[in-house]
Design a protein around this motif. Sequence first.
Motif, PDB file in Angstrom:
ATOM      1  N   UNK A 130      44.171  39.550  39.021  1.00  0.00           N
ATOM      2  CA  UNK A 130      44.966  38.365  38.683  1.00  0.00           C
ATOM      3  C   UNK A 130      44.076  37.214  38.201  1.00  0.00           C
ATOM      4  N   UNK A 131      42.862  37.138  38.732  1.00  0.00           N
ATOM      5  CA  UNK A 131      41.927  36.094  38.303  1.00  0.00           C
ATOM      6  C   UNK A 131      41.137  36.491  37.065  1.00  0.00           C
ATOM      7  N   UNK A 132      41.373  37.732  36.597  1.00  0.00           N
ATOM      8  CA  UNK A 132      40.622  38.269  35.469  1.00  0.00           C
ATOM      9  C   UNK A 132      39.119  38.123  35.705  1.00  0.00           C
ATOM     10  N   UNK A 133      38.703  38.379  36.945  1.00  0.00           N
ATOM     11  CA  UNK A 133      37.291  38.252  37.324  1.00  0.00           C
ATOM     12  C   UNK A 133      36.541  39.525  36.971  1.00  0.00           C
ATOM     13  N   UNK A 134      36.374  39.713  35.683  1.00  0.00           N
ATOM     14  CA  UNK A 134      35.660  40.877  35.162  1.00  0.00           C
ATOM     15  C   UNK A 134      34.163  40.609  35.313  1.00  0.00           C
ATOM     16  N   UNK A 191      33.870  45.564  43.103  1.00  0.00           N
ATOM     17  CA  UNK A 191      35.028  44.828  43.609  1.00  0.00           C
ATOM     18  C   UNK A 191      34.556  43.438  44.013  1.00  0.00           C
ATOM     19  N   UNK A 192      35.321  42.430  43.628  1.00  0.00           N
ATOM     20  CA  UNK A 192      34.972  41.071  44.032  1.00  0.00           C
ATOM     21  C   UNK A 192      35.623  40.779  45.394  1.00  0.00           C
ATOM     22  N   UNK A 193      34.854  40.967  46.419  1.00  0.00           N
ATOM     23  CA  UNK A 193      35.349  40.677  47.763  1.00  0.00           C
ATOM     24  C   UNK A 193      35.176  39.184  48.054  1.00  0.00           C
ATOM     25  N   UNK A 194      36.137  38.637  48.807  1.00  0.00           N
ATOM     26  CA  UNK A 194      36.047  37.246  49.243  1.00  0.00           C
ATOM     27  C   UNK A 194      36.163  37.183  50.765  1.00  0.00           C
TER      28      UNK A 194
END
Length: 652
Positions: free
Chosen positions: A284-288, A207-210
């Motif tokens: 939504x950011x397509x941060x694959x 998971x891309x956490x910010x």
Amino acid sequence: MRLFRQLGPGRLAATILFLFAALLIARFSWHLPLAAQAERALYDLRLSQTAEMVDPDPRIVMVVYNDDTLIETRKRSPLDRATLARALANLDTMGAKAIGIDILIDQPQDEDEALLATFRAMQTPTFLAYASAATNVEDIQFNQQQFLDEFQKRLAGTRVKPASIRFQVDSDNVVRSWPQRVPGLPPLLSVAMTDGKSRFADYDRSIRFRIPAEQDRAVFDAFPIQLFADDATAAAFADQVRGKYVLLGGTIIDVDEFETPLRPFTGKSMWGLEVHAHMLAQLLDDAWLEALPRWGTWGIAIMVVVAGALSSLLGGAWWRVSFFLAIQLGFFIGYPIWLQADGTDTQYLPAFGWMVGWVIAFAAIGTAARAVGSEQRRFAQSALGKYLPRDIANQILADPDRLALHGEKREIFVVFTDLEGFTKLSHAIQPEMVAKLLNRYLDMMSDVVLEYGGTIDKFVGDAVVAFWGAPIARPDDGERAARAAYAMWQAGEEFRASVPEGVPPIGQTRVGLHFGEAIVGNFGGEGRIQYTALGDSMNTASRLEAANKQLGSGVMASRAAVDRSGLDWWRPMGRVVLRGRSTPVEIYQPVPDLDASDRDHFKALMNRVADGDKMAVQELESLANAKGGDAALVNLVYRLKNMESGGSYVLD
């Protein structure tokens, strides 16, 4: 092959085994007990330090039940559904892109019919939480599952669809990854809200956490649900919803909270609704997030093991070794962080395994190298010990540059010896006996040289050449050399007296001692070298040894050596011109058994001879006749009587 023999099969097998273990750890440490915990800790640290710092995401808003909501509704569990129905009715009119509800409807309540009516009337795509007892054994009982399934069946044909709210936690109870897709479950909430066709439907990596850019802000705006349940206040928040994705759930203390990799940075856990929001934003950011390919992780694992192995063999100045080690340490620390910051998924990147693999390879090869070095050192020490005294051999082993391939001018004490008549003897006895006698004789001579700290230069047949003052000079080299010269003559006498029966008589050992300059070093080329001394001082010592035969002595030394010996056992034996030379040399013979008074008397007589006193020569002759058997003294008298006063006797 010689290295393998020196290492030995057992140690070689152990070294290979350790290197193999190092490689496996450097590749698979995420799957090993203890190492996996360290890997997770390092990953969490990388993620928290490289996470993007952002302002509140304008695409997502959270509508939440909080602790104030519970106080107002006077209901804690299950959450008040009347409030939910009113809030959904108002949200449906505000133009949201989609609404995701992270609230399980898994047990009956009086407000269910009102909620169903609201759901049936919804025009906004809405996704209602669904969970399976098969994947949530501890949270959902059989009767809850029945009610949940029945409730959602009653929504068939409406805009409300089921969505999975399942999370996947690691063994340390931390949410790091998207959950793997489970057959039979509806799409994940974030995927369902974006039409369900996203490639993230099968994504199961990190998971891309910010993190928020400002400490008093959040990554996602959150509003209490009661604001939307009240018609009077709901309209004021319409702009906060229009065109956005709405996530509706709870942010209640100690309820639905999860540990995330951000805990080291934020110091707090995260509500499940927030985790869904982070996943939705990532989609939504397509941060694959791509991970290193398998060949890449294998390649790096091999590289770090090789680096560790080679590092154990580094030598040279400490600063050079430290520089290379610092570069590798920088790689271990910096490379994973750089990958994470660059958008690569470093979960399952074996950063800790790399370090452990490096250390194991370093230790394995280092241990093997020390074992080989120890074996080589023992061999070298044994080999050097045949030519050098032990303390000098140890210093050279500690600093091999002392035996570098070059020559240097040194002042040394040189001893030449020769065994009289041995060449003729070797033709009269069997070769086996020649070898046996010669080896015993040379062993005796070598032992004396090494006992007195000398360096064995070479053996030339039965002749021995040795010197003191190189490769390492000592203050008492002169005394050592003088005592060794006399001891070698004594050893020769012992040898000739102990030959087996049937062997013809062997002559005495003649010894020459001189001090002078020589070029000392390794000569012969890189492939075949000999540590030796070259120069006129070597020739002078050789001629002094040869002069013994004509002088009737066993040991003869030059004044240059005598003056630096520190010993008072010498008697002067006049001046001679050695064979092949033009410059006369003052020579001395060691007579340690002579009383000091007799030596002083002898020196006084020789001083009178030097002053031209012919009576002194007569007294020396009387002394020679009285002693009897002192061939060297008889020869001295002969020379003095057959040369001009103050002159030098020229030897043949």
